[in-house]
Motif scaffolding. Structure first.
Motif, PDB file in Angstrom:
ATOM      1  N   ARG A 124      48.530  33.884  26.471  1.00 41.30           N
ATOM      2  CA  ARG A 124      47.020  33.809  26.535  1.00 41.30           C
ATOM      3  C   ARG A 124      46.594  34.815  27.732  1.00 41.30           C
ATOM      4  NH1 ARG A 124      44.344  30.333  22.993  1.00 41.30           N
ATOM      5  NH2 ARG A 124      45.924  28.740  22.412  1.00 41.30           N
ATOM      6  N   THR A 125      45.482  34.983  28.334  1.00 38.75           N
ATOM      7  CA  THR A 125      45.084  35.858  29.030  1.00 38.75           C
ATOM      8  C   THR A 125      43.992  34.981  30.000  1.00 38.75           C
ATOM      9  OG1 THR A 125      44.830  37.508  27.378  1.00 38.75           O
ATOM     10  CG2 THR A 125      43.643  38.200  29.476  1.00 38.75           C
ATOM     11  N   LEU A 126      44.472  35.113  31.192  1.00 41.01           N
ATOM     12  CA  LEU A 126      43.728  34.647  32.421  1.00 41.01           C
ATOM     13  C   LEU A 126      42.616  35.569  33.042  1.00 41.01           C
ATOM     14  CD1 LEU A 126      43.318  32.392  34.588  1.00 41.01           C
ATOM     15  CD2 LEU A 126      45.061  33.858  35.883  1.00 41.01           C
ATOM     16  N   VAL A 127      41.604  35.303  32.954  1.00 47.11           N
ATOM     17  CA  VAL A 127      40.611  36.288  33.214  1.00 47.11           C
ATOM     18  C   VAL A 127      39.660  35.973  34.540  1.00 47.11           C
ATOM     19  CG1 VAL A 127      38.376  37.441  32.520  1.00 47.11           C
ATOM     20  CG2 VAL A 127      39.967  36.548  30.896  1.00 47.11           C
ATOM     21  N   LEU A 128      40.052  36.929  35.468  1.00 44.33           N
ATOM     22  CA  LEU A 128      39.274  36.710  36.739  1.00 44.33           C
ATOM     23  C   LEU A 128      38.184  37.777  37.158  1.00 44.33           C
ATOM     24  CD1 LEU A 128      42.596  36.170  38.772  1.00 44.33           C
ATOM     25  CD2 LEU A 128      40.988  34.345  37.890  1.00 44.33           C
ATOM     26  N   ARG A 129      37.048  37.445  37.474  1.00 41.26           N
ATOM     27  CA  ARG A 129      35.942  38.185  37.682  1.00 41.26           C
ATOM     28  C   ARG A 129      35.507  37.950  39.260  1.00 41.26           C
ATOM     29  NH1 ARG A 129      33.812  40.133  32.888  1.00 41.26           N
ATOM     30  NH2 ARG A 129      34.621  39.068  31.042  1.00 41.26           N
ATOM     31  N   SER A 130      35.170  39.373  39.981  1.00 40.96           N
ATOM     32  CA  SER A 130      34.402  39.131  41.099  1.00 40.96           C
ATOM     33  C   SER A 130      33.508  40.435  41.211  1.00 40.96           C
ATOM     34  CB  SER A 130      35.523  39.453  42.081  1.00 40.96           C
ATOM     35  OG  SER A 130      34.978  39.392  43.484  1.00 40.96           O
ATOM     36  N   GLY A 131      32.634  40.420  42.168  1.00 35.86           N
ATOM     37  CA  GLY A 131      31.641  41.342  42.479  1.00 35.86           C
ATOM     38  C   GLY A 131      32.246  42.335  43.401  1.00 35.86           C
ATOM     39  N   ARG A 132      33.227  42.305  43.902  1.00 38.47           N
ATOM     40  CA  ARG A 132      34.138  43.160  45.014  1.00 38.47           C
ATOM     41  C   ARG A 132      35.380  43.362  44.619  1.00 38.47           C
ATOM     42  NH1 ARG A 132      34.153  42.108  50.687  1.00 38.47           N
ATOM     43  NH2 ARG A 132      36.177  43.027  50.479  1.00 38.47           N
ATOM     44  N   SER A 133      36.263  44.241  45.097  1.00 43.06           N
ATOM     45  CA  SER A 133      37.544  44.592  44.886  1.00 43.06           C
ATOM     46  C   SER A 133      38.544  43.286  45.241  1.00 43.06           C
ATOM     47  CB  SER A 133      38.102  45.541  45.586  1.00 43.06           C
ATOM     48  OG  SER A 133      37.316  46.946  45.386  1.00 43.06           O
ATOM     49  N   PHE A 134      39.551  43.365  44.651  1.00 42.21           N
ATOM     50  CA  PHE A 134      40.741  41.928  45.054  1.00 42.21           C
ATOM     51  C   PHE A 134      41.866  42.551  44.264  1.00 42.21           C
ATOM     52  CE2 PHE A 134      38.690  40.573  41.124  1.00 42.21           C
ATOM     53  CZ  PHE A 134      39.571  40.043  40.285  1.00 42.21           C
ATOM     54  N   VAL A 135      42.733  41.653  45.107  1.00 45.87           N
ATOM     55  CA  VAL A 135      44.284  41.977  44.702  1.00 45.87           C
ATOM     56  C   VAL A 135      44.831  40.904  43.929  1.00 45.87           C
ATOM     57  CG1 VAL A 135      46.481  42.715  45.675  1.00 45.87           C
ATOM     58  CG2 VAL A 135      44.552  43.602  46.547  1.00 45.87           C
ATOM     59  N   VAL A 136      45.502  41.259  42.795  1.00 43.61           N
ATOM     60  CA  VAL A 136      46.275  40.264  41.981  1.00 43.61           C
ATOM     61  C   VAL A 136      47.745  40.784  41.960  1.00 43.61           C
ATOM     62  CG1 VAL A 136      46.344  39.373  39.512  1.00 43.61           C
ATOM     63  CG2 VAL A 136      44.220  39.976  40.685  1.00 43.61           C
ATOM     64  N   THR A 137      48.599  39.480  42.219  1.00 52.56           N
ATOM     65  CA  THR A 137      50.071  39.666  42.239  1.00 52.56           C
ATOM     66  C   THR A 137      50.347  38.556  41.007  1.00 52.56           C
ATOM     67  OG1 THR A 137      50.013  40.330  44.407  1.00 52.56           O
ATOM     68  CG2 THR A 137      52.026  39.771  43.359  1.00 52.56           C
ATOM     69  N   ALA A 138      51.008  38.809  40.025  1.00 51.45           N
ATOM     70  CA  ALA A 138      51.511  37.893  39.011  1.00 51.45           C
ATOM     71  C   ALA A 138      52.832  38.458  38.314  1.00 51.45           C
ATOM     72  CB  ALA A 138      50.394  37.896  37.765  1.00 51.45           C
ATOM     73  N   PRO A 139      53.757  37.416  37.811  1.00 50.61           N
ATOM     74  CA  PRO A 139      54.959  37.702  37.057  1.00 50.61           C
ATOM     75  C   PRO A 139      54.503  38.611  35.749  1.00 50.61           C
ATOM     76  CG  PRO A 139      54.532  35.467  37.145  1.00 50.61           C
ATOM     77  CD  PRO A 139      53.689  35.963  38.079  1.00 50.61           C
ATOM     78  N   ALA A 140      55.275  39.157  35.236  1.00 54.02           N
ATOM     79  CA  ALA A 140      55.044  39.534  34.143  1.00 54.02           C
ATOM     80  C   ALA A 140      55.453  38.486  32.897  1.00 54.02           C
ATOM     81  CB  ALA A 140      55.847  41.074  33.714  1.00 54.02           C
TER      82      ALA A 140
END
Length: 152
Positions: free
Chosen positions: A87-103
């Motif tokens: 599945r896909t986790l969808v994250l939204r923001s009005g500004r830049s952010f950093v995502v770190t996740a395992p493949a």
């Protein structure tokens, strides 16, 4: 080779070159963006009634949460329950952010990406998840961030 076979072969070669030239000429030359939706595949999934995204209610976070909106300074750990399939986790923001996740899958790889707002002013991260996992969020510069866990 007979004369007729030669004519057919030359005709096919000319058509092949013409189709290639047409494809190259009509291509926009842009590289595309990872945030672009997959088009026909997504529409077929919707028609079948299958949801390809993580339900925001199944997500837990160690930062302030109001509804589906996460608010934090510095960082936030987002725990995703096992979706049972990819599945896909969808994250939204009005500004830049950093995502770190395992493949996903058996890959021993952690992916880190700084998500930038698009032309519409929205930064969107789509993270593939196939088992229970923790996704780390961060804000560049250590300032406050607001990220929404979206249904699509």
């Amino acid at each position: 080779m007979s004369g007729r076979q030669k004519v057919v072969l030359v005709t096919l070669a000319v058509l092949l070159v013409a189709f290639f030239a047409l494809a190259v000429g009509l291509g926009g030359g842009d590289q595309g963006r990872a945030s672009d939706r997959p088009g026909i595949v997504e529409r077929l999934g919707r028609l079948s009634g299958a949801s390809t995204t993580i339900d925001p209610a199944s997500v837990r976070a160690d930062c302030d949460r109001t509804g589906d909106v996460l608010t934090f300074v510095g960082g936030c750990a987002v725990d995703v329950a096992d979706p049972g399939e990819l599945r896909t986790l969808v994250l939204r923001s009005g500004r830049s952010f950093v995502v770190t996740a395992p493949a996903p899958g058996d890959a021993d790889l952690t992916v880190r990406s700084e998500v930038e707002p698009d032309d519409g002013g929205e930064a969107v991260a789509r993270i593939a998840v196939d088992s229970a996992t923790t996704v780390l969020l961060g804000c560049p510069g250590g300032v406050g961030c607001t990220v929404t866990v979206a249904a699509d």
